[in-house]
Design a protein around this motif. Structure first.
Motif, PDB file in Angstrom:
ATOM      1  N   PHE A 117      25.861  22.972  36.041  1.00  0.00           N
ATOM      2  CA  PHE A 117      26.320  23.976  35.067  1.00  0.00           C
ATOM      3  C   PHE A 117      26.803  25.233  35.797  1.00  0.00           C
ATOM      4  CE2 PHE A 117      23.632  21.896  31.648  1.00  0.00           C
ATOM      5  CZ  PHE A 117      24.624  21.782  30.692  1.00  0.00           C
ATOM      6  N   GLU A 118      26.006  25.649  36.766  1.00  0.00           N
ATOM      7  CA  GLU A 118      26.324  26.861  37.526  1.00  0.00           C
ATOM      8  C   GLU A 118      27.667  26.714  38.252  1.00  0.00           C
ATOM      9  OE1 GLU A 118      25.412  30.505  37.986  1.00  0.00           O
ATOM     10  OE2 GLU A 118      23.629  29.343  37.498  1.00  0.00           O
ATOM     11  N   THR A 119      27.830  25.581  38.924  1.00  0.00           N
ATOM     12  CA  THR A 119      29.069  25.322  39.687  1.00  0.00           C
ATOM     13  C   THR A 119      30.283  25.308  38.761  1.00  0.00           C
ATOM     14  OG1 THR A 119      27.797  23.992  41.231  1.00  0.00           O
ATOM     15  CG2 THR A 119      30.174  23.677  41.281  1.00  0.00           C
ATOM     16  N   ILE A 120      30.151  24.624  37.625  1.00  0.00           N
ATOM     17  CA  ILE A 120      31.284  24.504  36.690  1.00  0.00           C
ATOM     18  C   ILE A 120      31.637  25.872  36.096  1.00  0.00           C
ATOM     19  CG2 ILE A 120      32.017  23.525  34.474  1.00  0.00           C
ATOM     20  CD1 ILE A 120      30.194  21.070  35.185  1.00  0.00           C
ATOM     21  N   SER A 121      30.639  26.621  35.657  1.00  0.00           N
ATOM     22  CA  SER A 121      30.948  27.915  35.023  1.00  0.00           C
ATOM     23  C   SER A 121      31.613  28.858  36.032  1.00  0.00           C
ATOM     24  CB  SER A 121      29.695  28.555  34.416  1.00  0.00           C
ATOM     25  OG  SER A 121      28.726  28.793  35.395  1.00  0.00           O
ATOM     26  N   LYS A 122      31.145  28.833  37.265  1.00  0.00           N
ATOM     27  CA  LYS A 122      31.752  29.709  38.288  1.00  0.00           C
ATOM     28  C   LYS A 122      33.172  29.271  38.617  1.00  0.00           C
ATOM     29  CE  LYS A 122      27.798  31.815  40.480  1.00  0.00           C
ATOM     30  NZ  LYS A 122      26.564  31.332  41.066  1.00  0.00           N
ATOM     31  N   ALA A 123      33.383  27.945  38.681  1.00  0.00           N
ATOM     32  CA  ALA A 123      34.720  27.433  39.013  1.00  0.00           C
ATOM     33  C   ALA A 123      35.734  27.812  37.926  1.00  0.00           C
ATOM     34  CB  ALA A 123      34.664  25.916  39.187  1.00  0.00           C
ATOM     35  N   SER A 125      35.458  30.275  35.776  1.00  0.00           N
ATOM     36  CA  SER A 125      35.550  31.728  35.796  1.00  0.00           C
ATOM     37  C   SER A 125      36.492  32.216  36.897  1.00  0.00           C
ATOM     38  CB  SER A 125      34.141  32.260  36.027  1.00  0.00           C
ATOM     39  OG  SER A 125      34.091  33.591  35.761  1.00  0.00           O
ATOM     40  N   SER A 126      36.412  31.599  38.048  1.00  0.00           N
ATOM     41  CA  SER A 126      37.247  32.095  39.152  1.00  0.00           C
ATOM     42  C   SER A 126      38.686  31.582  39.065  1.00  0.00           C
ATOM     43  CB  SER A 126      36.610  31.763  40.502  1.00  0.00           C
ATOM     44  OG  SER A 126      36.417  30.388  40.607  1.00  0.00           O
ATOM     45  N   ASN A 127      38.991  30.745  38.075  1.00  0.00           N
ATOM     46  CA  ASN A 127      40.371  30.307  37.861  1.00  0.00           C
ATOM     47  C   ASN A 127      41.032  30.977  36.664  1.00  0.00           C
ATOM     48  OD1 ASN A 127      41.604  27.948  39.590  1.00  0.00           O
ATOM     49  ND2 ASN A 127      39.384  27.760  39.627  1.00  0.00           N
ATOM     50  N   LEU A 128      40.392  31.972  36.124  1.00  0.00           N
ATOM     51  CA  LEU A 128      40.959  32.687  34.967  1.00  0.00           C
ATOM     52  C   LEU A 128      42.109  33.597  35.389  1.00  0.00           C
ATOM     53  CD1 LEU A 128      37.706  33.608  33.060  1.00  0.00           C
ATOM     54  CD2 LEU A 128      39.620  32.346  32.098  1.00  0.00           C
TER      55      LEU A 128
END
Ligand code: 5GP
Length: 128
Positions: A117-123, A125-128
Motif C-alpha cells: 500500500f505504501e509503495t503504491i500510494s507513494k508511486a 503521488s510522485s507521478n501527479l
C-alpha cells in the motif's frame, strides 16, 4: 461524522495519494485491484448529485489528475471510474485500474500488505 471525514482529519490512518484544500485521495483499504483509489470531497455530502455543481466539476477534474497518475504507475488497460456510496455515505469516486470487466464489479478483491500500500500510494503521488 463519516469515516472518511475521520480519515481526512487524520484520526484514522490512510495511504494518502493527494490532497488539496477541497479534496483528499487515498488508497481503498479493500481494493478491487492494485492502485484502487478513492477521491473524496472534504465537504461531507452523502450523494454525488447533491454536490453543488462547482464542487462536482472540481471533483471530476481532481479525479482526472489522479487517474492519469495511476495509469502511469499501475499496468492496466485503463482506469475505470465508479461512484456507489452504499457503504459510506460521504461522496467518493472509485478509480480502479482495469484488466477485465470484473475489476469494476466489486466481487474480486486483492489483498495487499502495508508495504505494498505504501509503495503504491507513494508511486502514484510522485507521478501527479
Ligand atoms: P461504497 O460506499 O462506495 O459502496 O464503498 C465504500 C468503499 O470504501 C469500499 O470500497 C471500502 O473498501 C472503502 N473503505 C471503507 N472504509 C474504509 C477505510 O476505513 N479506509 C479506506 N482506505 N477505505 C475504506
Amino acid at each position: 461524522m463519516s469515516i472518511f471525514t475521520k480519515i481526512i482529519n487524520g484520526e484514522i490512518p490512510s495511504y494518502k495519494v493527494a490532497e488539496n484544500d477541497k479534496f483528499y485521495a487515498f488508497l481503498d483499504i479493500n481494493p478491487n485491484a492494485k492502485g484502487h483509489t478513492l477521491v473524496v470531497p472534504k465537504k461531507e455530502v452523502n450523494k454525488l448529485f447533491d454536490l453543488d455543481v462547482e464542487t462536482y466539476n472540481e471533483l471530476m477534474s481532481f479525479s482526472r489528475k489522479i487517474a492519469i497518475a495511476i495509469e502511469k504507475v499501475i499496468p492496466c488497460k485503463r482506469i475505470g471510474m465508479s461512484v456507489i456510496g452504499l457503504e459510506v455515505p460521504h461522496v467518493h469516486v472509485h478509480l480502479i485500474p482495469l484488466q477485465a470487466m470484473e475489476d469494476i464489479q466489486f466481487v474480486k478483491k486483492v489483498k495487499l500488505n502495508s508495504e505494498e500500500f505504501e509503495t503504491i500510494s507513494k508511486a502514484i503521488s510522485s507521478n501527479l
